[in-house]
Structure formats: C-alpha cells, structure tokens
Design a protein around this motif. Structure first.
Motif, PDB file in Angstrom:
ATOM      1  N   THR A   1      50.125 126.063 -39.716  1.00 54.26           N
ATOM      2  CA  THR A   1      51.427 126.217 -39.882  1.00 54.26           C
ATOM      3  C   THR A   1      52.047 125.055 -39.396  1.00 54.26           C
ATOM      4  OG1 THR A   1      51.445 128.596 -39.843  1.00 54.26           O
ATOM      5  CG2 THR A   1      53.636 127.603 -39.358  1.00 54.26           C
TER       6      THR A   1
ATOM      7  N   PHE B   1      55.643 124.146 -39.100  1.00 55.72           N
ATOM      8  CA  PHE B   1      56.979 124.323 -38.875  1.00 55.72           C
ATOM      9  C   PHE B   1      56.989 125.747 -37.902  1.00 55.72           C
ATOM     10  CE2 PHE B   1      57.435 121.491 -42.193  1.00 55.72           C
ATOM     11  CZ  PHE B   1      58.092 120.374 -41.645  1.00 55.72           C
ATOM     12  N   SER B   2      57.597 125.622 -36.706  1.00 60.34           N
ATOM     13  CA  SER B   2      57.752 126.984 -36.259  1.00 60.34           C
ATOM     14  C   SER B   2      59.204 127.420 -36.663  1.00 60.34           C
ATOM     15  CB  SER B   2      57.848 126.746 -34.511  1.00 60.34           C
ATOM     16  OG  SER B   2      58.752 125.909 -34.425  1.00 60.34           O
ATOM     17  N   HIS B   3      60.301 126.553 -36.777  1.00 58.29           N
ATOM     18  CA  HIS B   3      61.397 127.104 -37.103  1.00 58.29           C
ATOM     19  C   HIS B   3      62.149 125.546 -37.823  1.00 58.29           C
ATOM     20  CE1 HIS B   3      62.247 125.684 -33.321  1.00 58.29           C
ATOM     21  NE2 HIS B   3      63.637 125.503 -33.528  1.00 58.29           N
TER      22      HIS B   3
ATOM     23  N   VAL C   1      63.787 135.806 -39.858  1.00 55.19           N
ATOM     24  CA  VAL C   1      62.394 135.620 -39.403  1.00 55.19           C
ATOM     25  C   VAL C   1      61.425 136.156 -40.465  1.00 55.19           C
ATOM     26  CG1 VAL C   1      60.828 136.589 -37.515  1.00 55.19           C
ATOM     27  CG2 VAL C   1      63.323 135.928 -36.948  1.00 55.19           C
TER      28      VAL C   1
ATOM     29  N   ASP D   1      56.868 135.815 -41.374  1.00 53.48           N
ATOM     30  CA  ASP D   1      55.570 135.795 -40.926  1.00 53.48           C
ATOM     31  C   ASP D   1      55.258 134.335 -40.732  1.00 53.48           C
ATOM     32  OD1 ASP D   1      55.362 138.510 -40.854  1.00 53.48           O
ATOM     33  OD2 ASP D   1      54.067 138.496 -42.726  1.00 53.48           O
ATOM     34  N   THR D   2      55.850 133.236 -41.530  1.00 53.53           N
ATOM     35  CA  THR D   2      55.493 132.028 -41.392  1.00 53.53           C
ATOM     36  C   THR D   2      56.427 131.074 -41.010  1.00 53.53           C
ATOM     37  OG1 THR D   2      56.482 131.435 -43.506  1.00 53.53           O
ATOM     38  CG2 THR D   2      54.081 132.163 -43.444  1.00 53.53           C
ATOM     39  N   GLY D   3      57.365 131.680 -40.089  1.00 53.90           N
ATOM     40  CA  GLY D   3      58.524 130.816 -39.563  1.00 53.90           C
ATOM     41  C   GLY D   3      59.836 131.458 -39.350  1.00 53.90           C
TER      42      GLY D   3
END
Length: 128
Positions: free
Chosen positions: A2, A4-6, A44, A46-48
């Motif tokens: 992944t 990016f987190s956010h 929100v 599952d991926t970010g």
C-alpha cells in the motif's frame, strides 16, 4: 504494497463538502463519511482513508495548484455516474468532459471536477 495511508484535503464548509463526497463516493460503492469530534470528515476503506478538514492553522482552506486527487472507477458507467453526482452536488466540471485519453500507459477513461472547496479531483477507469 500500500502506497498511501490517507489523503486529507482542506474544506471551507465541511457539511457542504461532505454532501458532495457522500454523493460522488457512493457511486463507487463507498459509505458516507463520518464526522469526528474535531469536525473532520473521514471515509475509511480497507486500503486507506480520505478525509476533509478545516485547516488547523485557522487560515482559509485552499486548493493546491497542480494538485489532483484521483479516485478509481471499475467501469465507464461508474465514472459517468461519479461525474454526474458531483455536478448535482455542487461540483464544477474542469478540463474536458469525461472520456478516453491516450497516455503512455494506454487508453485511460478520465473525468475531472472541482469540489465545493475548489479542490481538483479525478475519476479514473483503466480498461483491461
């Protein structure tokens, strides 16, 4: 992996921006955003996480010149629905109308909007 987190963008009016993003992201299968105790809105997955906030320094929210946040579509129809929902909820078309563009990665289906706070956003469908 992944990358990016956010992603968090500034918004002048969180409720107006939430209405816009609730509508556009619903066309992609996402739930409405949740407002936290600080008045920020979070989407929100599952991926970010995608979030809206008033700037913490107290200054006006503004869009970044050259900045674009892209959202993934799974079909042309979904991309058209995203674009239409954006226009119906305070967004403004920018660049060309949604459609195919040639790129070094092959044909891409793209559509662009400015959200109610002026942020440039994009829908992208990559045909297989």
């Amino acid at each position: 992996l992944t990358m990016f987190s956010h992603i968090m963008i500034g918004a002048i009016d969180i409720e107006t921006s939430k209405k816009f993003y609730d509508a556009t992201l619903a066309t992609l299968g996402h739930a409405p955003g949740n407002i936290d105790p600080k008045g920020r809105c979070f989407y929100v997955t599952d991926t970010g996480v995608f979030a809206l906030t008033k700037p913490i320094n107290g200054e006006s929210a503004c869009h970044g010149n050259g900045t674009t946040v892209g959202f993934a579509a799974t079909s042309e129809e979904q991309a058209y629905a995203w674009h239409a929902a954006g226009l119906e909820n305070g967004g403004v078309n920018c660049e060309d109308l949604p459609g195919y563009r040639e790129s070094p990665m092959g044909p891409l289906f793209l559509g662009y909007l400015r959200d109610p706070a002026g942020n440039k956003i994009c829908i992208l469908y990559r045909p297989k």
